[in-house]
Scaffold this active site. Structure first.
Site, short mmCIF file in Angstrom:
data_model
loop_
_atom_site.label_atom_id
_atom_site.label_comp_id
_atom_site.label_asym_id
_atom_site.label_seq_id
_atom_site.Cartn_x
_atom_site.Cartn_y
_atom_site.Cartn_z
N LYS A 151 -23.36 -3.00 -3.16
CA LYS A 151 -24.76 -2.88 -3.59
C LYS A 151 -25.00 -1.55 -4.32
O LYS A 151 -25.75 -1.50 -5.29
CB LYS A 151 -25.71 -3.01 -2.40
CG LYS A 151 -25.82 -4.45 -1.92
CD LYS A 151 -26.99 -4.64 -0.96
CE LYS A 151 -27.23 -6.13 -0.72
NZ LYS A 151 -28.30 -6.38 0.25
N LYS A 210 0.82 -1.21 0.00
CA LYS A 210 0.00 0.00 0.00
C LYS A 210 0.85 1.26 0.00
O LYS A 210 1.90 1.30 0.66
CB LYS A 210 -0.88 0.03 1.26
CG LYS A 210 -2.02 -0.98 1.25
CD LYS A 210 -2.91 -0.77 2.47
CE LYS A 210 -3.90 -1.91 2.67
NZ LYS A 210 -4.99 -1.94 1.69
N GLY A 268 -8.22 -8.01 5.45
CA GLY A 268 -7.23 -7.19 6.14
C GLY A 268 -6.96 -7.74 7.51
O GLY A 268 -6.31 -8.77 7.68
N GLY A 271 -13.41 -4.99 6.26
CA GLY A 271 -14.24 -5.52 7.34
C GLY A 271 -14.57 -7.00 7.23
O GLY A 271 -15.33 -7.52 8.04
#
Lengths: 322, 206
Positions: free
Chosen positions: A187, A103, A261, A240
């Site tokens: 979504k 990252k 993660g 999450g």
């Protein structure tokens, strides 16, 4: 064949050379996006050490993402979160055969250059780290190394693709062990895709122009995406995910693969859980197989998880408006 | 029943791309066939030809042991059905594979293609490249090779025919019913290699 929508043909990151009278080209969209296509239906795991990377590889991860701290520790530590130590990244590259990602901070062109020079396989311009430029993301077409970016909506995703991202992931809310925001984001993307697809199908050019204005991206990219009816690059779920059932649920919503993660290495049963999340991602269509995967983990050992409504820091909002 | 059933091993990787290229190849050849994703031993045992796609070979190997696909793949290939292994698929088919940096690894292999593979032979992703290759033995004089962290063949056994080389490295081989390439024909619009494979499957049935 893969979609090359929004491709910038004369990008600086494309390098041509002549090897024994044969033309060799590097850094094309086919190569960058193609790399992401090879990861499909797989799990990319966040790691901070060689040992964790080896556990991830053994569990069947398709790639590892190297960070200085796992997202939940970034949350606890506060301060400025920067790219990981180059020595640790290179040490990991010397110990696993799967691709290694790392990252960099949003907009931090030189952290990205350092990672590219260190030869990581993909750079994640990530909201988990502290943004270096609140107004601009990196112009990723200048790089031969491919990038992945987070997005909360189709508009954000297309803006990142227009800047040269070869892969998209949902932002979710990293380091929370709470899958709700990732679900919300995928979504939303799916709803927006349905909307532009129906505008395209009804041959409403003016409608597409309005969407391009709303999304703040070129009409061409909106039109090509609408025609495809899906994101023109590989789109993973992230932010999450903590259990096999989380991974399977996001696959069922149309994600091409999973980033995990803190969910694995902040759990107390990392090895088993890593394997279980891989199994649930591969066999998500088979509820019994997902049950078997879920049985491999113990809920008492899951990451505790945070309520996303009471967070001091919402990482997903970083870089969202640009 | 359709004329031909080709399965794409769908544990991981670029399955959909191979599905599209194979369907397009059947279309162009005017062959009435079906292409499906296969994961389980039952699904694998039902096909006339098999493609092992690009992806991560370590992951595909481990998963196929877990769900019993490894044995059925091996049996099916040894029974003589045509198989096309692409990149990770080529590695999985091989008898021997080592990594350019790490050397020997414990990764599970199908052990049916008598070659020694060097993984990541051309380097990491930044060195992934496109270049024109020729596969004259397959009647494909020119093909845009897309090499992504690609493997190469270091050594071939006696029954293995070299179909193509790039920069002195072997990048395509054939051993009886087994076809394998280092590069990704499914990422380009050119389906000539998939067409040759569909013909192999058709010939094996008649």
């Amino acid at each position: 064949m893969i979609p090359l929508s929004g491709d910038l043909a004369k990008a600086k990151g494309i390098k041509s050379e002549n090897v024994e009278s044969v033309d060799v080209t590097k850094g094309t969209s086919t190569l960058k996006r193609g790399f992401a296509h090879m990861l499909k239906n797989g799990v990319v795991m966040d790691v901070t050490t060689v040992e964790q990377a080896q556990i991830a590889e053994e569990a069947g991860a398709v790639s590892v993402m190297v960070l200085d701290k796992l997202p939940s520790d970034v949350r606890k530590a506060g301060g400025v979160a920067r790219t990981a130590s180059i020595r640790i990244i290179q040490d990991i590259m010397d110990h696993v055969t799967i691709p290694v990602m790392a990252k960099c901070r949003i907009g931090h062109v030189y952290e990205a250059k350092v990672l590219a020079e260190a030869n990581v396989d993909m750079v994640d311009e990530s909201e988990v780290l502290t943004p270096a430029d609140e107004n601009h993301h990196i112009w990723k077409w200048d790089f031969t190394t491919p990038f992945v970016n987070g997005a909360r909506s189709l508009a954000e995703a297309l803006r990142r693709i227009e800047e040269g991202a070869a892969m998209i992931r949902t932002k979710g809310e990293p380091g929370t062990g709470n899958v709700a925001e990732a679900v919300l984001h995928i979504k939303k993307v799916n709803d927006e895709l349905r909307t532009i697809k129906s505008i395209y199908d009804s041959d409403d050019k003016q409608g597409l122009v309005s969407m391009a204005r709303e999304f703040k991206v070129s009409l061409d990219l909106v039109e090509e995406t609408a025609k495809l009816g899906r994101m023109p690059v590989v789109n993973f779920a992230a932010g999450g995910i903590a259990t096999p059932a989380d991974a399977a649920y996001l696959m069922s919503l149309g994600c091409d693969g999973i980033f995990v993660g803190s969910g694995i290495f902040k759990a107390e049963d990392a090895m088993e859980r890593a394997r279980a999340v891989v199994l649930a991602t591969t066999f998500w269509e088979d509820a019994d197989a997902v049950k078997e995967a879920q049985k491999m983990i113990n809920e008492k050992q899951s990451i505790l998880g945070l309520d996303v409504n009471n967070l001091e820091l919402r990482m997903q909002e970083r870089g969202g408006s640009s | 029943m359709s004329e031909l059933d080709i399965g794409i091993l769908a544990l991981q990787g670029d399955v959909a791309e191979n599905l599209m290229s194979t369907m397009e190849a059947m279309n162009e050849l005017g062959i009435d066939g079906s292409v499906s994703q296969v994961k389980t031993p039952d699904q694998i045992s039902a096909v006339d030809g098999l493609i092992i796609p690009g992806g991560e070979s370590t992951m595909m190997g481990q998963l196929s042991i877990t769900n019993g696909a490894m044995n059925s793949l091996k049996e099916k290939i040894e029974s003589g059905i045509p198989v096309l292994g692409i990149c990770a698929g080529m590695i999985l088919l091989s008898k021997n594979s080592k990594d350019r940096v790490l050397g020997a690894t414990k990764q599970p292999l199908l052990d049916v293609l008598d070659v020694e593979i060097e993984r990541n032979s051309f380097g990491r992703q930044k060195d992934s490249f496109e270049a024109e290759v020729s596969l004259d033995a397959m009647d494909i004089p020119s093909f845009q090779g897309v090499f992504i962290r690609a493997p190469a063949v270091l050594r071939t056994g006696s029954g293995v025919e070299t179909l193509g080389k790039f920069n002195e490295k072997i990048i395509a081989v054939k051993q009886g019913n087994i076809l394998a390439t280092s590069f990704h024909p499914e990422l380009t619009r050119d389906v000539s290699l998939h067409k040759q494979f569909v013909k192999m499957v058709k010939d094996s049935k008649s």
